[in-house]
Design a protein around this motif. Structure first.
Motif, PDB file in Angstrom:
ATOM      1  N   MET A 116       0.810  -1.221   0.000  1.00  0.00           N
ATOM      2  CA  MET A 116       0.000   0.000   0.000  1.00  0.00           C
ATOM      3  C   MET A 116       0.842   1.269   0.000  1.00  0.00           C
ATOM      4  O   MET A 116       0.337   2.344  -0.321  1.00  0.00           O
ATOM      5  CB  MET A 116      -0.906   0.030   1.240  1.00  0.00           C
ATOM      6  CG  MET A 116      -1.939  -1.061   1.313  1.00  0.00           C
ATOM      7  SD  MET A 116      -2.956  -0.846   2.811  1.00  0.00           S
ATOM      8  CE  MET A 116      -4.052  -2.250   2.688  1.00  0.00           C
ATOM      9  N   LEU A 117       2.122   1.159   0.382  1.00  0.00           N
ATOM     10  CA  LEU A 117       2.948   2.335   0.619  1.00  0.00           C
ATOM     11  C   LEU A 117       3.009   3.299  -0.565  1.00  0.00           C
ATOM     12  O   LEU A 117       2.832   4.514  -0.382  1.00  0.00           O
ATOM     13  CB  LEU A 117       4.355   1.894   1.029  1.00  0.00           C
ATOM     14  CG  LEU A 117       5.211   2.908   1.776  1.00  0.00           C
ATOM     15  CD1 LEU A 117       4.485   3.426   3.018  1.00  0.00           C
ATOM     16  CD2 LEU A 117       6.545   2.269   2.177  1.00  0.00           C
ATOM     17  N   PRO A 118       3.270   2.830  -1.804  1.00  0.00           N
ATOM     18  CA  PRO A 118       3.320   3.782  -2.932  1.00  0.00           C
ATOM     19  C   PRO A 118       1.999   4.525  -3.137  1.00  0.00           C
ATOM     20  O   PRO A 118       1.993   5.720  -3.440  1.00  0.00           O
ATOM     21  CB  PRO A 118       3.655   2.891  -4.135  1.00  0.00           C
ATOM     22  CG  PRO A 118       4.260   1.661  -3.553  1.00  0.00           C
ATOM     23  CD  PRO A 118       3.589   1.456  -2.239  1.00  0.00           C
ATOM     24  N   PHE A 119       0.885   3.811  -2.969  1.00  0.00           N
ATOM     25  CA  PHE A 119      -0.424   4.437  -3.151  1.00  0.00           C
ATOM     26  C   PHE A 119      -0.697   5.461  -2.047  1.00  0.00           C
ATOM     27  O   PHE A 119      -1.268   6.528  -2.306  1.00  0.00           O
ATOM     28  CB  PHE A 119      -1.522   3.366  -3.163  1.00  0.00           C
ATOM     29  CG  PHE A 119      -1.374   2.360  -4.264  1.00  0.00           C
ATOM     30  CD1 PHE A 119      -1.789   2.656  -5.552  1.00  0.00           C
ATOM     31  CD2 PHE A 119      -0.815   1.115  -4.013  1.00  0.00           C
ATOM     32  CE1 PHE A 119      -1.662   1.729  -6.582  1.00  0.00           C
ATOM     33  CE2 PHE A 119      -0.683   0.183  -5.027  1.00  0.00           C
ATOM     34  CZ  PHE A 119      -1.095   0.486  -6.314  1.00  0.00           C
ATOM     35  N   LEU A 120      -0.287   5.121  -0.829  1.00  0.00           N
ATOM     36  CA  LEU A 120      -0.460   6.063   0.278  1.00  0.00           C
ATOM     37  C   LEU A 120       0.321   7.337   0.036  1.00  0.00           C
ATOM     38  O   LEU A 120      -0.196   8.450   0.205  1.00  0.00           O
ATOM     39  CB  LEU A 120      -0.005   5.420   1.598  1.00  0.00           C
ATOM     40  CG  LEU A 120      -0.888   4.325   2.193  1.00  0.00           C
ATOM     41  CD1 LEU A 120      -0.214   3.715   3.417  1.00  0.00           C
ATOM     42  CD2 LEU A 120      -2.251   4.882   2.577  1.00  0.00           C
ATOM     43  N   PHE A 121       1.577   7.175  -0.379  1.00  0.00           N
ATOM     44  CA  PHE A 121       2.411   8.360  -0.605  1.00  0.00           C
ATOM     45  C   PHE A 121       1.858   9.225  -1.734  1.00  0.00           C
ATOM     46  O   PHE A 121       1.796  10.460  -1.613  1.00  0.00           O
ATOM     47  CB  PHE A 121       3.849   7.948  -0.923  1.00  0.00           C
ATOM     48  CG  PHE A 121       4.743   9.116  -1.223  1.00  0.00           C
ATOM     49  CD1 PHE A 121       5.158   9.974  -0.207  1.00  0.00           C
ATOM     50  CD2 PHE A 121       5.149   9.384  -2.527  1.00  0.00           C
ATOM     51  CE1 PHE A 121       5.969  11.068  -0.486  1.00  0.00           C
ATOM     52  CE2 PHE A 121       5.955  10.466  -2.814  1.00  0.00           C
ATOM     53  CZ  PHE A 121       6.360  11.315  -1.787  1.00  0.00           C
ATOM     54  N   LEU A 122       1.473   8.601  -2.827  1.00  0.00           N
ATOM     55  CA  LEU A 122       0.920   9.366  -3.953  1.00  0.00           C
ATOM     56  C   LEU A 122      -0.342  10.103  -3.525  1.00  0.00           C
ATOM     57  O   LEU A 122      -0.524  11.291  -3.847  1.00  0.00           O
ATOM     58  CB  LEU A 122       0.606   8.427  -5.112  1.00  0.00           C
ATOM     59  CG  LEU A 122      -0.053   9.071  -6.345  1.00  0.00           C
ATOM     60  CD1 LEU A 122       0.850  10.156  -6.936  1.00  0.00           C
ATOM     61  CD2 LEU A 122      -0.378   8.015  -7.396  1.00  0.00           C
ATOM     62  N   THR A 166      -6.558   2.045  -1.564  1.00  0.00           N
ATOM     63  CA  THR A 166      -5.471   1.078  -1.753  1.00  0.00           C
ATOM     64  C   THR A 166      -5.974  -0.352  -1.896  1.00  0.00           C
ATOM     65  O   THR A 166      -5.188  -1.253  -2.189  1.00  0.00           O
ATOM     66  CB  THR A 166      -4.477   1.134  -0.571  1.00  0.00           C
ATOM     67  OG1 THR A 166      -5.144   0.723   0.637  1.00  0.00           O
ATOM     68  CG2 THR A 166      -3.942   2.550  -0.393  1.00  0.00           C
ATOM     69  N   ASP A 167      -7.254  -0.580  -1.674  1.00  0.00           N
ATOM     70  CA  ASP A 167      -7.830  -1.922  -1.742  1.00  0.00           C
ATOM     71  C   ASP A 167      -8.873  -1.975  -2.854  1.00  0.00           C
ATOM     72  O   ASP A 167      -9.965  -1.422  -2.707  1.00  0.00           O
ATOM     73  CB  ASP A 167      -8.464  -2.289  -0.398  1.00  0.00           C
ATOM     74  CG  ASP A 167      -8.970  -3.727  -0.373  1.00  0.00           C
ATOM     75  OD1 ASP A 167      -8.908  -4.406  -1.416  1.00  0.00           O
ATOM     76  OD2 ASP A 167      -9.414  -4.180   0.700  1.00  0.00           O
ATOM     77  N   PRO A 168      -8.555  -2.632  -3.972  1.00  0.00           N
ATOM     78  CA  PRO A 168      -9.502  -2.675  -5.107  1.00  0.00           C
ATOM     79  C   PRO A 168     -10.868  -3.226  -4.728  1.00  0.00           C
ATOM     80  O   PRO A 168     -11.885  -2.815  -5.281  1.00  0.00           O
ATOM     81  CB  PRO A 168      -8.792  -3.600  -6.115  1.00  0.00           C
ATOM     82  CG  PRO A 168      -7.342  -3.511  -5.761  1.00  0.00           C
ATOM     83  CD  PRO A 168      -7.308  -3.353  -4.267  1.00  0.00           C
ATOM     84  N   GLU A 169     -10.895  -4.153  -3.761  1.00  0.00           N
ATOM     85  CA  GLU A 169     -12.166  -4.763  -3.372  1.00  0.00           C
ATOM     86  C   GLU A 169     -13.099  -3.770  -2.707  1.00  0.00           C
ATOM     87  O   GLU A 169     -14.327  -3.873  -2.814  1.00  0.00           O
ATOM     88  CB  GLU A 169     -11.908  -5.936  -2.416  1.00  0.00           C
ATOM     89  CG  GLU A 169     -13.163  -6.677  -2.012  1.00  0.00           C
ATOM     90  CD  GLU A 169     -12.868  -7.831  -1.068  1.00  0.00           C
ATOM     91  OE1 GLU A 169     -13.824  -8.341  -0.455  1.00  0.00           O
ATOM     92  OE2 GLU A 169     -11.692  -8.226  -0.953  1.00  0.00           O
ATOM     93  N   HIS A 170     -12.540  -2.766  -2.015  1.00  0.00           N
ATOM     94  CA  HIS A 170     -13.355  -1.803  -1.274  1.00  0.00           C
ATOM     95  C   HIS A 170     -13.329  -0.402  -1.881  1.00  0.00           C
ATOM     96  O   HIS A 170     -13.998   0.495  -1.358  1.00  0.00           O
ATOM     97  CB  HIS A 170     -12.894  -1.729   0.187  1.00  0.00           C
ATOM     98  CG  HIS A 170     -13.199  -2.962   0.970  1.00  0.00           C
ATOM     99  ND1 HIS A 170     -12.305  -3.994   1.098  1.00  0.00           N
ATOM    100  CD2 HIS A 170     -14.313  -3.348   1.669  1.00  0.00           C
ATOM    101  CE1 HIS A 170     -12.834  -4.956   1.834  1.00  0.00           C
ATOM    102  NE2 HIS A 170     -14.038  -4.586   2.189  1.00  0.00           N
ATOM    103  N   ALA A 171     -12.565  -0.213  -2.957  1.00  0.00           N
ATOM    104  CA  ALA A 171     -12.497   1.109  -3.570  1.00  0.00           C
ATOM    105  C   ALA A 171     -13.863   1.574  -4.056  1.00  0.00           C
ATOM    106  O   ALA A 171     -14.173   2.771  -4.059  1.00  0.00           O
ATOM    107  CB  ALA A 171     -11.496   1.105  -4.725  1.00  0.00           C
TER     108      ALA A 171
END
Length: 294
Positions: free
Chosen positions: A18-24, A101-106
């Motif tokens: 998840m880290l790259p998505f969090l930072f972006l 960050t979670d496709p299932e819950h996006a």
């Protein structure tokens, strides 16, 4: 020991992904905050009778300091209590980022945001009605409010906006903070589920109970981003219902409540805000849970 290491490793792998998505996401939020926050605060200060609607719309934009700013504005007389509640009820900063960050819950993000905007708007106007009947406007605060808005308007054009590199450090710092909390809660929930079974953790958080929205709203009052992270993780793991997650996220105003109790001298107003926040959050969450949404 083997179970501990297995859960630790799985939690670390999941969170690192998840880290790259969090930072972006947090970098983009820094851009929004630096380049649009002044315009948004001026818009909020000038909202007048549209305050709860505008407050709920602006509060839904993930900005870490917006509830703090709203608390300061209320203490200074810039916005009404109804507008403040609308901001509190609609904000859910870290929840949106983690769900992304979670496709299932996006797919839940749009429904969550719209639900909280509706709750914030309706709740804000209810509070505004009560406020106008039982709380008198302080003329000293009114004069200060006009001066604050005037200064904000002037500073908006004159402010020097930071560049690309200037936003990297605050974005990274926020990412690290959320990452640590996310890892802790992911590990703890995962370990408890593996060690004791889902039924234990579900019983702790009253899964399936009509009282779960109340429990979630109390968790949401924790004055830290940890509250919204924990609530979101519990929802993603199926421990909290959507209604309970909404109840907790509606009461989760971050550091806004701390700033309110520190900056606003009227304890009567502060306690009233807190009471309205919990009652509206629990009521809305209970209704959503009862009808089984989504």
């Amino acid at each position: 020991m083997g179970l501990f290491l297995d859960v630790f490793k799985d939690s670390a792998v999941d969170c690192v992904k998840m880290l790259p998505f969090l930072f972006l996401a947090f970098y983009l939020l820094e851009v929004v905050e630096q380049h649009a926050s002044d315009r948004m605060t001026v818009m909020l200060g000038r909202s007048g009778g549209l305050g709860p609607l505008i407050g709920s719309l602006l509060g839904s934009v993930p900005q870490c300091g917006f509830s703090i700013m709203a608390s300061d504005f209320f203490a200074s007389g810039v916005i009404s209590m109804g507008t403040l509640l609308a901001v509190y009820l609609s904000t859910s900063d870290e929840a949106i980022i983690i769900l992304l960050t979670d496709p299932e819950h996006a797919k839940d993000i749009l429904f969550l945001v719209l639900t909280k905007i509706i709750i914030g708007t309706l709740g804000g106007y209810i509070v505004l009605f009560v406020e106008r009947r039982f709380f008198k406007r302080d003329p000293v605060k009114a004069r200060k409010a006009a001066e604050i808005i005037r200064r904000r308007t002037g500073s908006d054009a004159a402010a020097v906006k930071p560049g690309f590199r200037d936003l990297l450090i605050p974005a990274w710092n926020h990412t690290k903070e959320v990452f640590v909390y996310l890892f802790i809660f992911t590990f703890l929930i995962g370990f408890m589920m593996e060690a004791f079974g889902n039924s234990v953790i579900e019983s702790i958080f009253l899964s399936g109970s009509a009282f779960q929205p109340l429990v979630a709203s109390v968790i949401g009052l924790i004055p830290n981003c940890a509250a919204s992270i924990m609530l979101t993780q519990l929802y993603m793991d199926g421990v909290l219902s959507f209604g309970s997650a909404v109840a907790g996220l509606c009461s989760s105003a971050g550091l806004g409540l701390l700033v309110l109790f520190r900056m606003n001298r009227s304890m009567k107003e502060n306690v009233t805000v807190l009471a309205f926040l919990v009652v509206i959050a629990v009521t809305a969450g209970s209704i959503l849970q009862a009808v089984g949404l989504p």
